[in-house]
Each structure stands twice: as C-alpha cells, then as structure tokens.
Design an enzyme around this catalytic site. Structure first.
Site, PDB file in Angstrom:
ATOM      1  N   SER A 135     -19.024  23.182  -6.471  1.00 19.94           N
ATOM      2  CA  SER A 135     -18.164  22.850  -5.349  1.00 19.94           C
ATOM      3  C   SER A 135     -17.411  21.566  -5.703  1.00 19.94           C
ATOM      4  O   SER A 135     -18.028  20.543  -5.970  1.00 19.94           O
ATOM      5  CB  SER A 135     -19.038  22.651  -4.105  1.00 19.94           C
ATOM      6  OG  SER A 135     -18.262  22.240  -3.002  1.00 19.94           O
ATOM      7  N   LYS A 161     -15.385  26.395  -6.691  1.00 20.99           N
ATOM      8  CA  LYS A 161     -14.992  26.390  -5.275  1.00 20.99           C
ATOM      9  C   LYS A 161     -14.319  25.057  -5.044  1.00 20.99           C
ATOM     10  O   LYS A 161     -14.869  24.019  -5.408  1.00 20.99           O
ATOM     11  CB  LYS A 161     -16.241  26.561  -4.416  1.00 20.99           C
ATOM     12  CG  LYS A 161     -16.248  25.860  -3.058  1.00 20.99           C
ATOM     13  CD  LYS A 161     -17.448  26.288  -2.227  1.00 20.99           C
ATOM     14  CE  LYS A 161     -17.870  25.211  -1.240  1.00 20.99           C
ATOM     15  NZ  LYS A 161     -19.083  25.591  -0.484  1.00 20.99           N
ATOM     16  N   LYS A 163     -12.651  22.409  -2.236  1.00 23.21           N
ATOM     17  CA  LYS A 163     -12.538  22.066  -0.825  1.00 23.21           C
ATOM     18  C   LYS A 163     -11.054  21.990  -0.485  1.00 23.21           C
ATOM     19  O   LYS A 163     -10.257  21.452  -1.272  1.00 23.21           O
ATOM     20  CB  LYS A 163     -13.210  20.706  -0.577  1.00 23.21           C
ATOM     21  CG  LYS A 163     -14.724  20.736  -0.795  1.00 23.21           C
ATOM     22  CD  LYS A 163     -15.399  21.558   0.288  1.00 23.21           C
ATOM     23  CE  LYS A 163     -16.913  21.390   0.250  1.00 23.21           C
ATOM     24  NZ  LYS A 163     -17.547  22.117   1.372  1.00 23.21           N
ATOM     25  N   ASP A 189     -13.003  26.306   0.346  1.00 28.59           N
ATOM     26  CA  ASP A 189     -13.849  26.020   1.509  1.00 28.59           C
ATOM     27  C   ASP A 189     -13.133  25.013   2.404  1.00 28.59           C
ATOM     28  O   ASP A 189     -12.868  23.885   2.000  1.00 28.59           O
ATOM     29  CB  ASP A 189     -15.194  25.441   1.038  1.00 28.59           C
ATOM     30  CG  ASP A 189     -16.178  25.220   2.196  1.00 28.59           C
ATOM     31  OD1 ASP A 189     -15.825  25.515   3.352  1.00 28.59           O
ATOM     32  OD2 ASP A 189     -17.299  24.752   1.920  1.00 28.59           O
ATOM     33  N   ASN A 191     -14.197  24.084   5.589  1.00 35.27           N
ATOM     34  CA  ASN A 191     -15.061  23.359   6.527  1.00 35.27           C
ATOM     35  C   ASN A 191     -14.398  23.192   7.900  1.00 35.27           C
ATOM     36  O   ASN A 191     -14.305  22.089   8.433  1.00 35.27           O
ATOM     37  CB  ASN A 191     -15.477  21.993   5.966  1.00 35.27           C
ATOM     38  CG  ASN A 191     -16.475  22.098   4.829  1.00 35.27           C
ATOM     39  OD1 ASN A 191     -16.147  21.785   3.685  1.00 35.27           O
ATOM     40  ND2 ASN A 191     -17.668  22.566   5.113  1.00 35.27           N
ATOM     41  N   GLU A 214     -13.789  30.159   2.680  1.00 40.55           N
ATOM     42  CA  GLU A 214     -15.010  29.818   3.412  1.00 40.55           C
ATOM     43  C   GLU A 214     -14.655  29.023   4.669  1.00 40.55           C
ATOM     44  O   GLU A 214     -13.923  28.039   4.599  1.00 40.55           O
ATOM     45  CB  GLU A 214     -15.910  28.994   2.467  1.00 40.55           C
ATOM     46  CG  GLU A 214     -17.267  28.622   3.020  1.00 40.55           C
ATOM     47  CD  GLU A 214     -18.118  27.882   1.972  1.00 40.55           C
ATOM     48  OE1 GLU A 214     -17.806  27.958   0.751  1.00 40.55           O
ATOM     49  OE2 GLU A 214     -19.076  27.201   2.380  1.00 40.55           O
ATOM     50  N   ASP A 239     -19.716  30.005   6.850  1.00 38.34           N
ATOM     51  CA  ASP A 239     -20.768  29.042   6.504  1.00 38.34           C
ATOM     52  C   ASP A 239     -21.277  28.474   7.834  1.00 38.34           C
ATOM     53  O   ASP A 239     -22.243  28.968   8.422  1.00 38.34           O
ATOM     54  CB  ASP A 239     -20.180  27.968   5.567  1.00 38.34           C
ATOM     55  CG  ASP A 239     -21.117  26.797   5.296  1.00 38.34           C
ATOM     56  OD1 ASP A 239     -22.196  26.724   5.907  1.00 38.34           O
ATOM     57  OD2 ASP A 239     -20.771  25.911   4.474  1.00 38.34           O
ATOM     58  N   LYS A 263     -27.258  29.190   3.812  1.00 37.02           N
ATOM     59  CA  LYS A 263     -27.845  27.859   3.592  1.00 37.02           C
ATOM     60  C   LYS A 263     -29.132  27.808   4.403  1.00 37.02           C
ATOM     61  O   LYS A 263     -29.092  27.860   5.637  1.00 37.02           O
ATOM     62  CB  LYS A 263     -26.918  26.762   4.107  1.00 37.02           C
ATOM     63  CG  LYS A 263     -25.825  26.355   3.154  1.00 37.02           C
ATOM     64  CD  LYS A 263     -25.043  25.186   3.715  1.00 37.02           C
ATOM     65  CE  LYS A 263     -23.760  25.010   2.921  1.00 37.02           C
ATOM     66  NZ  LYS A 263     -22.809  24.139   3.629  1.00 37.02           N
ATOM     67  N   GLY A 291     -25.015  24.997  -0.691  1.00 34.76           N
ATOM     68  CA  GLY A 291     -25.756  23.787  -1.045  1.00 34.76           C
ATOM     69  C   GLY A 291     -25.418  22.652  -0.097  1.00 34.76           C
ATOM     70  O   GLY A 291     -24.408  22.704   0.616  1.00 34.76           O
TER      71      GLY A 291
HETATM   72  O1  OSB Z   1     -19.500  23.344   3.277  1.00 40.55           O
HETATM   73  O2  OSB Z   1     -20.610  24.081   1.648  1.00 40.55           O
HETATM   74  C1  OSB Z   1     -20.268  23.135   2.364  1.00 40.55           C
HETATM   75  C2  OSB Z   1     -21.708  19.876   1.000  1.00 40.55           C
HETATM   76  C3  OSB Z   1     -22.022  19.229   2.167  1.00 40.55           C
HETATM   77  C4  OSB Z   1     -21.729  19.820   3.359  1.00 40.55           C
HETATM   78  C5  OSB Z   1     -21.134  21.080   3.393  1.00 40.55           C
HETATM   79  C6  OSB Z   1     -20.837  21.757   2.221  1.00 40.55           C
HETATM   80  C7  OSB Z   1     -21.083  21.121   0.999  1.00 40.55           C
HETATM   81  C8  OSB Z   1     -20.749  21.688  -0.294  1.00 40.55           C
HETATM   82  C9  OSB Z   1     -21.535  21.193  -1.473  1.00 40.55           C
HETATM   83  O3  OSB Z   1     -19.817  22.430  -0.483  1.00 40.55           O
HETATM   84  C10 OSB Z   1     -22.326  22.236  -2.110  1.00 40.55           C
HETATM   85  C11 OSB Z   1     -23.345  21.721  -3.107  1.00 40.55           C
HETATM   86  O4  OSB Z   1     -24.397  21.209  -2.711  1.00 40.55           O
HETATM   87  O5  OSB Z   1     -23.089  21.861  -4.297  1.00 40.55           O
HETATM   88 MG    MG Z   2     -19.043  25.382   3.278  1.00 42.59          MG
END
Ligand code: OSB
Ligand code: MG
Length: 368
Positions: A135, A161, A163, A189, A191, A214, A239, A263, A291
């Site tokens: 990520s 991936k 962000k 992703d 979020n 995502e 997610d 998760k 993660g």
């Molecule tokens: O949205 O997947 C997420 C880390 C913290 C909070 C949310 C996310 C993430 C990551 C990191 O994308 C994933 C990792 O631990 O490698």
């Molecule tokens: Mg995510």
C-alpha cells in the site's frame, strides 16, 4: 483455559517514511498490544486501531480504555473460556470491534500455543506462503510516487495499491501505467474521500484496468456504492463498510462490492474474518487481507488468514521493512514476492524482549 490477567502495552514504532492517506499522515505507528495470561500459558494480540479516530471510530487510547473498563473484566470473570467464546462473553459491549479482536487474538494465541497448533492450521490455511502487495501513500509529487513504486516493483511486490483522494487520483494512475506498463496489478484506495456525485471523475479510471477501487464512498453508504458500481467499470471493493459478516452479506447482495478487503480488527476478530471468507467463497466473491501497519504480531496472524483458499488476490501483507526498520518480532521478509506463513505454535512469532522494551511507552496489568 482460565485467564488470570491481561497486560495492555502501548508501543511506538517510527515508520521508515511518512504514510499519507486521504485521512492524514502518519509518521509513526502507535500500536496497542495485549498479552493474555492464562492457566496454561500466554498469548499475544495486536489492536488494529490507529492513534486517531480517522479511519474508523476506534483509536488507540480509546481501545485501551474500553479494554480496561469493560472488556478485560468480563474475560477475567468468565471462567474457563476458549477463543470461540470471546465474542459471546463480550457481546454486551456494543461496537469496539478492534479492541475485541485484539483480545480474542491473544486468547486464541494462548490456546494454540498450549496445544501446539499454528494460527494457519487452526484457521484452515491451504498455502505455505502468500503473495505480497504493498500500500503506497499519497506523495508530494508524481516523481516521488514513480520512484517509490519502481522500488517496490523491483523488490518483487506482486501488486501495488495507491492511496487516492480528490486531486490525486486519475493523474497518478495514468503516470504509473505510462511508466510501468499494464502488466502489474494496480488498485486504488480512497478511504471514503468521494461522493456519488464524483462518479464521472471515478469513471475516468476505467481505461487503466485497475483491479479494484477500494472504499470510494462513506462507511455507511453501502447502497450508494451499489449505485456507483453501475456507473463505473472498475470493480468496487469495500473496506470501512464491512464491519461484520452480516454487512458483507448485505453489501454483496445489494451489488455494492465485487471484492472484499478483510481486516480482522475491523470485523471483530479472526473468527469473524474467517466467516466472511467462507461467505464470500460461497458467493464467488474474491477476498484479500487488508492491513493496519501491523507489527510482526499482527502481520503473523494476517499471513495465516491470507493463506485460506478464498484469498485469491494479493493482500496488504508486505515485508516488515516496508514500514519498520526494526520490527518487534523476527522480521517478515519478501521472498520472490511472497511472505511465508509462520508454522510454529500459535502466531509462530514472539516479541523480542529488548526490542519490545525499547518501543514500549506504557504497560498496564489488569488482574482478576
Ligand atoms: O485503508 O487499507 C486501509 C492503513 C491504515 C488505515 C487504513 C488502511 C491502511 C493501509 C495500509 O492501506 C495497509 C498496510 O498495513 O500495509
Ligand atoms: Mg482501505
């Protein structure tokens, strides 16, 4: 077994580089570890909550507080319990799934260490190693992104991936495809950073054949994700919205999600995560393991989960050195693009006492 005490331990680990998402920048990981102390041995858990309530409502200090006041006292007075009983014992407390997950994990680790069974075997893993994805945070410049992604691809990561957020979406994807071609798995992703009104913008990602997008919309916008799915070609992967097996079933049947990021912390534990895996497998919905910048403790458990047969996409299970110069356990390393699933009893890894002492900021022992 009966549990006589639980230790909560706050640790702070510096990140090798800042990690920026649509909800903010992290420069270190403040994590909450749990040690369950039982009549037949001890076990470790890791709480997925991050320091501020910006990914979900949970946060490190809040998780520690709910454990201390409500969750641990219930487990201490529950008598003989196994990991399968933890959710029921804690059911009177609403929410706080990440805190509950960490406790269930510690109880499960204690139980499995005592019986000599690995997490992987207990959960039903069928793989000895799992494909590793990474990520990649939002960067200040496109050049920085290209450099970081190039490094990860050369290291052997099997998918990238990135962000995204409004203003950092189509252009970074275009540049990555232009620079590195079409032959690598790429996904994004958000979020929760977009609204349904952004559908025309998100549709501009369609030509880049991303594996998935995502969580583009809000946590509670399951129906709106179903609407968005009709407007964009890129598969939607939820997610934040998937907080339980029930939520997963609803999202799948509404057409809101074609893929699920599992998760364990977000859904209340590894047992609920396995139920989501089983459900998705029955529906033919691919899953992958997300993660939360886990230390070696959480990473070990995630690798075991990701070795189940329905985890058909590479997860956010990267090597320890993607985030940490020094992990608190023996580090997870990338081997030909894979992370090896631990085979020892329980998690198969244990914190290294000196490293753990170095990163610990406080510990609290809660007894019966
Ligand atoms: O949205 O997947 C997420 C880390 C913290 C909070 C949310 C996310 C993430 C990551 C990191 O994308 C994933 C990792 O631990 O490698
Ligand atoms: Mg995510």
């Amino acid at each position: 077994m009966r549990f006589t005490a639980f230790e909560t331990r706050r640790v702070v680990l510096p990140l090798v580089s800042p990690f920026t998402t649509s909800f903010g920048t992290q420069v270190h990981r403040e994590a909450l570890l749990v040690r369950a102390i039982g009549t037949e041995g001890e076990g470790w858990g890791e709480c997925a909550a991050i320091v501020d309530p910006v990914y979900s409502s949970e946060y490190t200090a809040g998780a520690q507080d709910i454990m201390r006041r409500y969750l641990i006292p219930r487990l201490l007075s529950a008598g003989d319990i196994s990991a399968q009983d933890v959710a029921r014992v804690l059911t009177g407390v609403v929410g706080h799934r990440m805190a509950k997950s960490a406790l269930e994990m510690a109880v499960l680790d204690a139980e499995l260490r005592a019986s000599g069974v690995s997490f992987a075997r207990y959960l039903g893993a069928t793989a000895e190693r799992v494909p590793s994805g990474v990520s990649v945070g939002i960067m200040d410049t496109l050049d920085q992104l290209v450099e970081a992604v190039g490094d990860y691809l050369r290291a052997g990561y099997q998918r990238i991936k990135i962000k995204i957020k409004p203003g950092w979406d189509v252009e970074p994807v275009r540049v990555l495809r232009e620079t590195f071609g079409d032959d690598f798995g790429l996904q994004v992703d958000a979020n929760t950073a977009y609204t349904l009104g952004d559908a025309p913008l998100l549709r501009r990602l369609d030509p880049y054949h991303l594996t998935l997008i995502e969580q583009p919309l809000g946590e509670e916008d399951i129906r709106q994700h179903a609407e968005l799915a009709k407007l964009v070609q890129t598969p939607i992967c939820l997610d934040e919205s998937i907080v339980s097996a029930e939520a997963a079933a609803d999202a799948i049947s509404l057409g809101a999600t074609a893929v699920i990021n599992v998760k364990p912390g977000r859904v209340g534990g590894y047992l609920e995560a396995r139920r989501i895996h089983d459900l998705c497998r029955a529906f033919g919905v691919p899953v992958w393991c997300g993660g939360m910048l886990e230390t070696g403790i959480g990473r070990a458990a995630n690798a075991a989960l990701a070795a189940l047969p329905g985890f058909t996409l590479p997860g956010d299970i990267s090597a320890s050195d993607r985030f940490y110069r020094t992990d608190i356990t023996e580090p997870f390393v990338l081997e030909d693009g894979y992370i090896r699933v631990p085979t020892g009893a329980g998690l198969g890894v244990t914190p290294i006492p000196e490293v753990l002492a170095d990163v610990t900021v406080d510990t609290e022992l809660i007894r019966a």
